[in-house]
Design a protein around this motif. Structure first.
Motif, PDB file in Angstrom:
ATOM      1  N   PHE A 297      37.568  52.357 -97.398  1.00  9.27           N
ATOM      2  CA  PHE A 297      36.278  51.734 -97.671  1.00  9.27           C
ATOM      3  C   PHE A 297      36.012  51.565 -99.166  1.00  9.27           C
ATOM      4  N   GLU A 298      36.375  52.549 -99.990  1.00  8.96           N
ATOM      5  CA  GLU A 298      36.012  52.567-101.405  1.00  8.96           C
ATOM      6  C   GLU A 298      36.841  51.603-102.249  1.00  8.96           C
ATOM      7  N   ASN A 299      37.951  51.110-101.720  1.00 10.00           N
ATOM      8  CA  ASN A 299      38.902  50.339-102.519  1.00 10.00           C
ATOM      9  C   ASN A 299      38.578  48.848-102.569  1.00 10.00           C
ATOM     10  N   LEU A 300      39.250  48.153-103.487  1.00 10.97           N
ATOM     11  CA  LEU A 300      39.139  46.708-103.567  1.00 10.97           C
ATOM     12  C   LEU A 300      39.970  46.047-102.464  1.00 10.97           C
ATOM     13  N   THR A 301      39.797  44.755-102.307  1.00  8.72           N
ATOM     14  CA  THR A 301      40.463  44.002-101.246  1.00  8.72           C
ATOM     15  C   THR A 301      41.936  43.784-101.567  1.00  8.72           C
ATOM     16  N   ASP A 302      42.761  43.893-100.527  1.00 11.09           N
ATOM     17  CA  ASP A 302      44.207  43.692-100.609  1.00 11.09           C
ATOM     18  C   ASP A 302      44.530  42.357 -99.939  1.00 11.09           C
ATOM     19  N   GLU A 303      44.898  41.361-100.735  1.00 11.55           N
ATOM     20  CA  GLU A 303      45.128  40.016-100.198  1.00 11.55           C
ATOM     21  C   GLU A 303      46.211  39.991 -99.130  1.00 11.55           C
ATOM     22  N   ALA A 304      47.246  40.814 -99.289  1.00 11.10           N
ATOM     23  CA  ALA A 304      48.331  40.842 -98.304  1.00 11.10           C
ATOM     24  C   ALA A 304      47.837  41.340 -96.952  1.00 11.10           C
ATOM     25  N   ARG A 305      46.940  42.348 -96.961  1.00 11.67           N
ATOM     26  CA  ARG A 305      46.372  42.845 -95.706  1.00 11.67           C
ATOM     27  C   ARG A 305      45.504  41.771 -95.049  1.00 11.67           C
TER      28      ARG A 305
ATOM     29  N   GLY B 258      42.781  33.749 -96.234  1.00  8.78           N
ATOM     30  CA  GLY B 258      42.538  32.850 -95.110  1.00  8.78           C
ATOM     31  C   GLY B 258      41.339  33.146 -94.241  1.00  8.78           C
ATOM     32  N   VAL B 259      40.358  33.942 -94.720  1.00  8.65           N
ATOM     33  CA  VAL B 259      39.204  34.240 -93.867  1.00  8.65           C
ATOM     34  C   VAL B 259      38.368  32.981 -93.657  1.00  8.65           C
ATOM     35  N   ASP B 260      37.539  33.014 -92.628  1.00  8.36           N
ATOM     36  CA  ASP B 260      36.738  31.846 -92.266  1.00  8.36           C
ATOM     37  C   ASP B 260      35.411  31.786 -93.008  1.00  8.36           C
ATOM     38  N   ALA B 261      34.884  32.943 -93.392  1.00  9.36           N
ATOM     39  CA  ALA B 261      33.607  33.021 -94.078  1.00  9.36           C
ATOM     40  C   ALA B 261      33.534  34.366 -94.798  1.00  9.36           C
ATOM     41  N   VAL B 262      32.611  34.477 -95.742  1.00 15.78           N
ATOM     42  CA  VAL B 262      32.395  35.758 -96.414  1.00 15.78           C
ATOM     43  C   VAL B 262      30.919  36.116 -96.344  1.00 15.78           C
ATOM     44  N   MET B 263      30.651  37.417 -96.404  1.00 20.03           N
ATOM     45  CA  MET B 263      29.270  37.897 -96.457  1.00 20.03           C
ATOM     46  C   MET B 263      29.152  38.895 -97.606  1.00 20.03           C
ATOM     47  N   PHE B 264      28.297  38.571 -98.563  1.00 21.82           N
ATOM     48  CA  PHE B 264      28.064  39.450 -99.705  1.00 21.82           C
ATOM     49  C   PHE B 264      27.035  40.518 -99.317  1.00 21.82           C
ATOM     50  N   SER B 265      27.389  41.773 -99.556  1.00 23.89           N
ATOM     51  CA  SER B 265      26.444  42.856 -99.260  1.00 23.89           C
ATOM     52  C   SER B 265      26.476  43.887-100.381  1.00 23.89           C
TER      53      SER B 265
ATOM     54  N   HIS C 270      37.236  39.386-107.752  1.00 21.46           N
ATOM     55  CA  HIS C 270      38.538  39.783-107.224  1.00 21.46           C
ATOM     56  C   HIS C 270      38.532  39.779-105.700  1.00 21.46           C
ATOM     57  N   ASP C 271      37.519  40.407-105.116  1.00 20.93           N
ATOM     58  CA  ASP C 271      37.462  40.508-103.659  1.00 20.93           C
ATOM     59  C   ASP C 271      37.266  39.140-103.014  1.00 20.93           C
ATOM     60  N   LEU C 272      36.362  38.337-103.566  1.00 14.09           N
ATOM     61  CA  LEU C 272      36.123  37.003-103.016  1.00 14.09           C
ATOM     62  C   LEU C 272      37.413  36.185-102.984  1.00 14.09           C
ATOM     63  N   LEU C 273      38.126  36.148-104.081  1.00 12.44           N
ATOM     64  CA  LEU C 273      39.331  35.327-104.154  1.00 12.44           C
ATOM     65  C   LEU C 273      40.430  35.881-103.250  1.00 12.44           C
ATOM     66  N   ALA C 274      40.548  37.189-103.166  1.00 12.25           N
ATOM     67  CA  ALA C 274      41.547  37.780-102.273  1.00 12.25           C
ATOM     68  C   ALA C 274      41.244  37.442-100.819  1.00 12.25           C
ATOM     69  N   LEU C 275      39.982  37.479-100.457  1.00 12.48           N
ATOM     70  CA  LEU C 275      39.588  37.163 -99.082  1.00 12.48           C
ATOM     71  C   LEU C 275      39.847  35.693 -98.772  1.00 12.48           C
ATOM     72  N   GLN C 276      39.452  34.819 -99.689  1.00  5.13           N
ATOM     73  CA  GLN C 276      39.652  33.384 -99.462  1.00  5.13           C
ATOM     74  C   GLN C 276      41.135  33.028 -99.445  1.00  5.13           C
ATOM     75  N   ASN C 277      41.894  33.562-100.386  1.00  2.36           N
ATOM     76  CA  ASN C 277      43.331  33.275-100.431  1.00  2.36           C
ATOM     77  C   ASN C 277      44.040  33.809 -99.189  1.00  2.36           C
TER      78      ASN C 277
END
Length: 270
Positions: free
Chosen positions: A247-255, A53-60, A44-51
């Motif tokens: 911090f505790e929540n999932l990624t919000d694609e609109a944000r 428009g981020v330039d890169a992702v870092m899994f931690s 969910h977070d990966l796809l929200a981040l990519q959709n």
């Protein structure tokens, strides 16, 4: 620093954090929901981040609280499984961060073909996790031993929840770290994830080592990112992309999209 565009696809990149939920071995792992829940939320977070428009992702392993300075095998194994299962869905450059163990991060990067890692490579600290020591020479030798020479190293020189054992000016830390250890990036952080990076410290570091990439590492928000990018060569962003900026929540694609629209408008003006 032309390598930045080669690795991230743009100047002034935004690296978005894909925070993995607690995993087997972590105190707050949800055994009832199991690894499927961890994987589903990572997707969910990966796809929200990519959709968005981020330039890169870092899994931690951000929710492996409290953190270890020598990460256990099960954590690295779980992270490798998650990245492996998501690999076909990753459409941007990605890196990894096994908090807080640079050897483990390099091993994971080598196994998954990650392009970069972020870690604490240098210094001795009084921290929430006890006395925190490092051995950069050993880490870099391990990097070459496992064939990870092309993995870019992002040095966090203002560790979260920690302070140098002996007080040193940030300019001195930046200068000697660059001379002795040749980092690809110096990351400047606030006190914790989501806490704003001090722009004055960021500027001091960049002025001290102008030929080295310097990234804002925490606390970037839509109303501050232009200021940070006017100083820094890029930024690592996590908490502000979450639902309600928590911090505790999932990624919000609109944000994410709103933030990246601001970043792209800034880059277009430069």
């Amino acid at each position: 620093m032309s390598w930045i565009k080669d690795v991230y696809g743009t100047e002034k990149p935004i690296i978005a954090m894909c925070h993995l939920q607690a995993m087997p071995g972590d105190p707050y792992y949800d055994k009832g929901k199991g690894m499927k829940d961890v994987l589903d939320k990572a997707r969910h977070d990966l796809l929200a981040l990519q959709n968005g428009g981020v330039d890169a992702v870092m899994f931690s392993n951000e929710f492996s609280l409290p953190y270890l300075t020598k990460v256990r095998t099960e954590t690295v194994a779980c992270m490798a499984r998650i990245i492996g299962e998501l690999k076909d869905e990753i459409s941007v450059p990605f890196g990894v961060n096994c908090l807080w163990d640079p050897i483990a991060s390099l091993d994971l990067a080598a196994a998954t073909d990650a392009k970069f890692i972020r870690e604490i490579f240098t210094g001795v600290y009084a921290s929430d996790f006890g006395l925190w020591n490092t051995n950069c020479g050993e880490v870099v030798r391990h990097q070459h031993e496992i064939g990870a020479e092309n993995v870019r190293l992002m040095f966090n020189i203002v560790p979260e929840a920690a302070q140098y054992l002996v007080d040193r000016p940030i300019e001195s830390i930046a200068k000697t770290t660059v001379f002795n250890c040749r980092p690809d990036v110096l990351c400047v952080s606030g006190a914790t994830a989501g806490s704003a990076t001090n722009p004055e410290i960021l500027e001091k570091v960049k002025k001290t080592v102008p030929e080295t990439a310097v990234f804002a590492n925490t606390g970037c928000r839509v109303n501050t990112i232009e200021k940070f990018l006017s100083i820094a060569d890029g930024a690592v962003v996590g908490t502000t992309f979450k639902i309600d900026g928590k911090f505790e929540n999932l990624t919000d694609e609109a944000r994410v999209r709103e933030f990246m629209d601001t970043v792209k408008a800034f880059r277009d003006r430069k």
